[in-house]
Design a protein around this motif. Structure first.
Motif, PDB file in Angstrom:
ATOM      1  N   LYS A 168     -10.735  14.993  35.184  1.00 47.28           N
ATOM      2  CA  LYS A 168      -9.288  14.855  35.074  1.00 47.28           C
ATOM      3  C   LYS A 168      -8.679  14.103  36.253  1.00 47.28           C
ATOM      4  CE  LYS A 168      -8.714  19.077  32.321  1.00 47.28           C
ATOM      5  NZ  LYS A 168      -8.052  20.413  32.232  1.00 47.28           N
ATOM      6  N   GLN A 169      -9.466  13.909  37.305  1.00 48.08           N
ATOM      7  CA  GLN A 169      -8.971  13.213  38.481  1.00 48.08           C
ATOM      8  C   GLN A 169      -9.328  11.732  38.417  1.00 48.08           C
ATOM      9  OE1 GLN A 169     -10.948  15.538  41.541  1.00 48.08           O
ATOM     10  NE2 GLN A 169      -9.159  16.878  41.795  1.00 48.08           N
ATOM     11  N   LEU A 170      -8.456  10.903  39.000  1.00 46.84           N
ATOM     12  CA  LEU A 170      -8.686   9.463  39.014  1.00 46.84           C
ATOM     13  C   LEU A 170      -9.567   9.088  40.197  1.00 46.84           C
ATOM     14  CD1 LEU A 170      -8.078   6.572  38.000  1.00 46.84           C
ATOM     15  CD2 LEU A 170      -6.073   6.594  39.526  1.00 46.84           C
ATOM     16  N   GLY A 171     -10.619   8.346  39.926  1.00 46.32           N
ATOM     17  CA  GLY A 171     -11.502   7.889  40.991  1.00 46.32           C
ATOM     18  C   GLY A 171     -12.911   7.712  40.480  1.00 46.32           C
ATOM     19  N   GLY A 172     -13.843   7.556  41.412  1.00 48.92           N
ATOM     20  CA  GLY A 172     -15.242   7.361  41.052  1.00 48.92           C
ATOM     21  C   GLY A 172     -15.820   6.161  41.761  1.00 48.92           C
ATOM     22  N   ILE A 173     -16.492   5.300  41.013  1.00 50.84           N
ATOM     23  CA  ILE A 173     -17.133   4.106  41.575  1.00 50.84           C
ATOM     24  C   ILE A 173     -16.357   2.874  41.147  1.00 50.84           C
ATOM     25  CG2 ILE A 173     -19.208   2.667  41.513  1.00 50.84           C
ATOM     26  CD1 ILE A 173     -20.799   5.290  41.131  1.00 50.84           C
ATOM     27  N   GLY A 174     -15.972   2.068  42.134  1.00 48.58           N
ATOM     28  CA  GLY A 174     -15.250   0.842  41.859  1.00 48.58           C
ATOM     29  C   GLY A 174     -16.053  -0.383  42.234  1.00 48.58           C
ATOM     30  N   VAL A 175     -15.502  -1.549  41.911  1.00 50.58           N
ATOM     31  CA  VAL A 175     -16.151  -2.811  42.261  1.00 50.58           C
ATOM     32  C   VAL A 175     -15.073  -3.824  42.624  1.00 50.58           C
ATOM     33  CG1 VAL A 175     -16.285  -3.501  39.822  1.00 50.58           C
ATOM     34  CG2 VAL A 175     -17.742  -4.624  41.516  1.00 50.58           C
ATOM     35  N   ALA A 176     -15.332  -4.555  43.707  1.00 56.84           N
ATOM     36  CA  ALA A 176     -14.445  -5.620  44.156  1.00 56.84           C
ATOM     37  C   ALA A 176     -15.236  -6.916  44.245  1.00 56.84           C
ATOM     38  CB  ALA A 176     -13.827  -5.264  45.511  1.00 56.84           C
ATOM     39  N   GLY A 203     -24.100  15.644  35.022  1.00 62.01           N
ATOM     40  CA  GLY A 203     -23.827  16.447  36.208  1.00 62.01           C
ATOM     41  C   GLY A 203     -23.683  15.665  37.493  1.00 62.01           C
ATOM     42  N   ALA A 204     -23.783  14.334  37.434  1.00 61.75           N
ATOM     43  CA  ALA A 204     -23.748  13.507  38.642  1.00 61.75           C
ATOM     44  C   ALA A 204     -22.315  13.148  39.015  1.00 61.75           C
ATOM     45  CB  ALA A 204     -24.552  12.236  38.442  1.00 61.75           C
ATOM     46  N   GLN A 205     -21.918  13.521  40.217  1.00 57.67           N
ATOM     47  CA  GLN A 205     -20.633  13.049  40.721  1.00 57.67           C
ATOM     48  C   GLN A 205     -20.708  11.531  40.879  1.00 57.67           C
ATOM     49  OE1 GLN A 205     -19.592  13.980  44.775  1.00 57.67           O
ATOM     50  NE2 GLN A 205     -17.396  14.087  44.331  1.00 57.67           N
ATOM     51  N   PRO A 206     -19.699  10.776  40.419  1.00 52.76           N
ATOM     52  CA  PRO A 206     -19.748   9.309  40.502  1.00 52.76           C
ATOM     53  C   PRO A 206     -19.462   8.805  41.909  1.00 52.76           C
ATOM     54  CG  PRO A 206     -17.705   9.991  39.440  1.00 52.76           C
ATOM     55  CD  PRO A 206     -18.517  11.242  39.654  1.00 52.76           C
ATOM     56  N   ILE A 207     -20.498   8.845  42.758  1.00 55.78           N
ATOM     57  CA  ILE A 207     -20.418   8.378  44.140  1.00 55.78           C
ATOM     58  C   ILE A 207     -21.715   7.639  44.486  1.00 55.78           C
ATOM     59  CG2 ILE A 207     -18.907  10.279  44.854  1.00 55.78           C
ATOM     60  CD1 ILE A 207     -21.408  11.501  46.284  1.00 55.78           C
ATOM     61  N   ASP A 208     -21.747   7.052  45.656  1.00 56.13           N
ATOM     62  CA  ASP A 208     -22.963   6.464  46.245  1.00 56.13           C
ATOM     63  C   ASP A 208     -23.657   5.469  45.319  1.00 56.13           C
ATOM     64  OD1 ASP A 208     -22.278   8.217  48.213  1.00 56.13           O
ATOM     65  OD2 ASP A 208     -24.176   9.284  48.273  1.00 56.13           O
ATOM     66  N   PRO A 209     -22.984   4.367  44.986  1.00 53.92           N
ATOM     67  CA  PRO A 209     -23.603   3.383  44.098  1.00 53.92           C
ATOM     68  C   PRO A 209     -24.674   2.558  44.785  1.00 53.92           C
ATOM     69  CG  PRO A 209     -21.523   2.558  44.923  1.00 53.92           C
ATOM     70  CD  PRO A 209     -21.634   3.977  45.420  1.00 53.92           C
ATOM     71  N   PHE A 210     -25.622   2.079  43.985  1.00 49.44           N
ATOM     72  CA  PHE A 210     -26.577   1.063  44.418  1.00 49.44           C
ATOM     73  C   PHE A 210     -26.819   0.147  43.230  1.00 49.44           C
ATOM     74  CE2 PHE A 210     -30.735  -0.861  45.011  1.00 49.44           C
ATOM     75  CZ  PHE A 210     -30.604  -1.358  46.297  1.00 49.44           C
ATOM     76  N   VAL A 211     -26.864  -1.169  43.464  1.00 51.20           N
ATOM     77  CA  VAL A 211     -27.052  -2.144  42.388  1.00 51.20           C
ATOM     78  C   VAL A 211     -28.455  -2.728  42.487  1.00 51.20           C
ATOM     79  CG1 VAL A 211     -26.224  -4.285  41.374  1.00 51.20           C
ATOM     80  CG2 VAL A 211     -24.603  -2.672  42.359  1.00 51.20           C
ATOM     81  N   PHE A 212     -29.165  -2.701  41.360  1.00 50.47           N
ATOM     82  CA  PHE A 212     -30.540  -3.198  41.310  1.00 50.47           C
ATOM     83  C   PHE A 212     -30.646  -4.286  40.244  1.00 50.47           C
ATOM     84  CE2 PHE A 212     -34.815  -2.796  39.314  1.00 50.47           C
ATOM     85  CZ  PHE A 212     -35.549  -3.311  40.368  1.00 50.47           C
ATOM     86  N   HIS A 213     -31.197  -5.438  40.633  1.00 57.14           N
ATOM     87  CA  HIS A 213     -31.401  -6.553  39.719  1.00 57.14           C
ATOM     88  C   HIS A 213     -32.877  -6.638  39.379  1.00 57.14           C
ATOM     89  CE1 HIS A 213     -30.870 -11.144  38.851  1.00 57.14           C
ATOM     90  NE2 HIS A 213     -30.817 -10.420  37.742  1.00 57.14           N
ATOM     91  N   ASP A 214     -33.244  -6.374  38.152  1.00 59.10           N
ATOM     92  CA  ASP A 214     -34.644  -6.367  37.758  1.00 59.10           C
ATOM     93  C   ASP A 214     -35.125  -7.781  37.428  1.00 59.10           C
ATOM     94  OD1 ASP A 214     -37.110  -5.301  37.306  1.00 59.10           O
ATOM     95  OD2 ASP A 214     -36.568  -4.153  35.525  1.00 59.10           O
ATOM     96  N   GLY A 215     -36.441  -7.942  37.362  1.00 58.53           N
ATOM     97  CA  GLY A 215     -37.037  -9.244  37.134  1.00 58.53           C
ATOM     98  C   GLY A 215     -36.734  -9.841  35.780  1.00 58.53           C
ATOM     99  N   ASP A 216     -36.374  -9.009  34.799  1.00 59.60           N
ATOM    100  CA  ASP A 216     -36.047  -9.527  33.471  1.00 59.60           C
ATOM    101  C   ASP A 216     -34.596  -9.964  33.356  1.00 59.60           C
ATOM    102  OD1 ASP A 216     -34.661  -7.148  33.427  1.00 59.60           O
ATOM    103  OD2 ASP A 216     -35.642  -6.352  31.623  1.00 59.60           O
ATOM    104  N   GLY A 231      -9.127  -3.159  38.258  1.00 56.48           N
ATOM    105  CA  GLY A 231      -7.866  -2.436  38.190  1.00 56.48           C
ATOM    106  C   GLY A 231      -8.039  -0.966  37.875  1.00 56.48           C
ATOM    107  N   HIS A 232      -9.280  -0.525  37.780  1.00 56.82           N
ATOM    108  CA  HIS A 232      -9.621   0.873  37.494  1.00 56.82           C
ATOM    109  C   HIS A 232     -11.075   1.085  37.890  1.00 56.82           C
ATOM    110  CE1 HIS A 232     -11.946  -0.470  33.983  1.00 56.82           C
ATOM    111  NE2 HIS A 232     -10.913  -1.278  33.711  1.00 56.82           N
ATOM    112  N   PRO A 233     -11.546   2.328  37.999  1.00 52.99           N
ATOM    113  CA  PRO A 233     -12.951   2.552  38.356  1.00 52.99           C
ATOM    114  C   PRO A 233     -13.914   2.023  37.302  1.00 52.99           C
ATOM    115  CG  PRO A 233     -11.649   4.540  38.678  1.00 52.99           C
ATOM    116  CD  PRO A 233     -10.785   3.587  37.907  1.00 52.99           C
ATOM    117  N   LEU A 234     -15.070   1.616  37.755  1.00 54.87           N
ATOM    118  CA  LEU A 234     -16.151   1.212  36.852  1.00 54.87           C
ATOM    119  C   LEU A 234     -16.778   2.434  36.199  1.00 54.87           C
ATOM    120  CD1 LEU A 234     -18.210  -1.001  35.859  1.00 54.87           C
ATOM    121  CD2 LEU A 234     -19.515  -0.494  37.931  1.00 54.87           C
TER     122      LEU A 234
END
Length: 323
Positions: free
Chosen positions: A116-124, A148-161, A138-141
């Motif tokens: 119910k709260q606004l927030g989470g993981i964003g991207v700029a 059960g995962a709180q939307p925090i601590d992102p990491f981006v991974f680019h795979d070989g495909d 203009g809003h969280p991703l």
């Protein structure tokens, strides 16, 4: 000596390169910083850390660039809360990537406790590694709890495909989700499922990271409490970014002669000589303020079977290493 230290800190505050002053030592630059994200952009090393202050004061990010892992340039305020209209409480835990000449800055904001709260993981996004970054959507991703995962601590991974994945999660749960090519949202994988839980063990807490080496997927994360001495890094190895992953063991933890609370890390990989460096934060010995965290760099090595060897924390850091 006191005057010299004041001049060094003043130079960093002004964003000046400390050539001839900085040296191979840990921490690698002054100031309270945490959750460092390591990236190589435009043939330079970059570190994007959390500004380690009280939540109410975590309203912007600085970045640091280097040609050799020793001398660092500070770039102040590369992303500010004022440029993210939905971020109101705090921003932390950057994740960085480059795609098609644009630079993307993923981050956690607002520390939401329920859907119910606004927030989470964003991207700029920005045109240069040093920014300035502006909110992309203009809003969280990711703005809700999944598995059960709180939307925090992102990491981006680019795979070989060519696939792009977001790995994230706090509250002892980790998810991986496939990103749309323009990072405007998420999409199902080939099996029709969107939110894949890859929590490797009950010890998992937060700070996930993934890389691929010799055809295997290495999944790393932080365990313990981030304000305490037992914060640490563990890992697993799998055959797919979607898992399954089974915990192998810890590779970074406190050393009572060096520092405590060593965790929430990232890695540099130098392809020309296959060198690996772990970038992490730790608490100074004897300091009990949870926000007093410093960014350090040490070598990360593998054995003949591909297992990660325990990292030896040092005060010396690493010698100059060109890309």
């Amino acid at each position: 000596m006191r005057q010299c230290r004041m001049l060094i800190h003043a130079a960093f505050a002004a964003g000046l390169l400390l050539t001839g002053v900085a040296h191979a030592s840990n921490p690698v630059f002054p100031g309270w910083y945490a959750d460092p994200e390591a990236a190589i952009f435009q043939h330079q090393y970059w570190i994007y850390p959390t500004t380690s202050l009280r939540y109410s004061e975590q309203t912007s990010f600085d970045a640091f660039s280097s040609d050799d892992l020793v001398h660092w340039t500070k770039h102040a305020g590369v992303l500010r809360m004022a440029d993210v209209p939905w971020a109101k409480k705090a921003m932390w835990a950057p994740a960085m990537t480059e795609k098609d000449g644009k630079y993307y800055f993923f981050f956690a904001a607002n520390d939401i406790q329920n859907d119910k709260q606004l927030g989470g993981i964003g991207v700029a996004v920005a045109d240069h590694p040093e920014g300035p970054y502006k909110d992309l959507l203009g809003h969280p991703l990711v703005d809700a709890f999944h598995n059960g995962a709180q939307p925090i601590d992102p990491f981006v991974f680019h795979d070989g495909d060519g696939s792009w994945y977001l790995i994230y999660g706090g509250w002892k749960h980790a998810n991986v989700v496939k990103l749309k090519p323009d990072f405007s949202g998420v999409e199902p994988t080939a099996d029709g499922k969107t939110w894949h839980e890859i929590t490797p063990s009950p010890e998992y807490v937060e700070g996930p990271l993934m890389f691929k080496r010799n055809g295997k997927y290495y999944f790393m994360w932080s365990e313990g409490g981030w304000t305490g001495p037992d914060y640490s890094v563990a890992y697993a190895i799998g055959d797919s970014p979607l898992g399954p992953f089974k915990r192998i063991g810890k590779i970074l933890q406190q050393d009572p002669t060096i520092g405590t609370g060593a965790g929430h890390h990232s890695v540099f990989h130098v392809a020309r000589d296959d060198s690996w460096f772990i970038v992490y934060h730790r608490h100074p010995l004897g300091d009990t303020d949870g926000n007093h965290r410093e960014v350090c760099i040490d070598r990360m090595e593998f054995d003949a079977d591909g297992k990660i060897l325990p990292v030896k924390m040092t005060r010396e850091g690493v010698p100059p290493h060109a890309l």
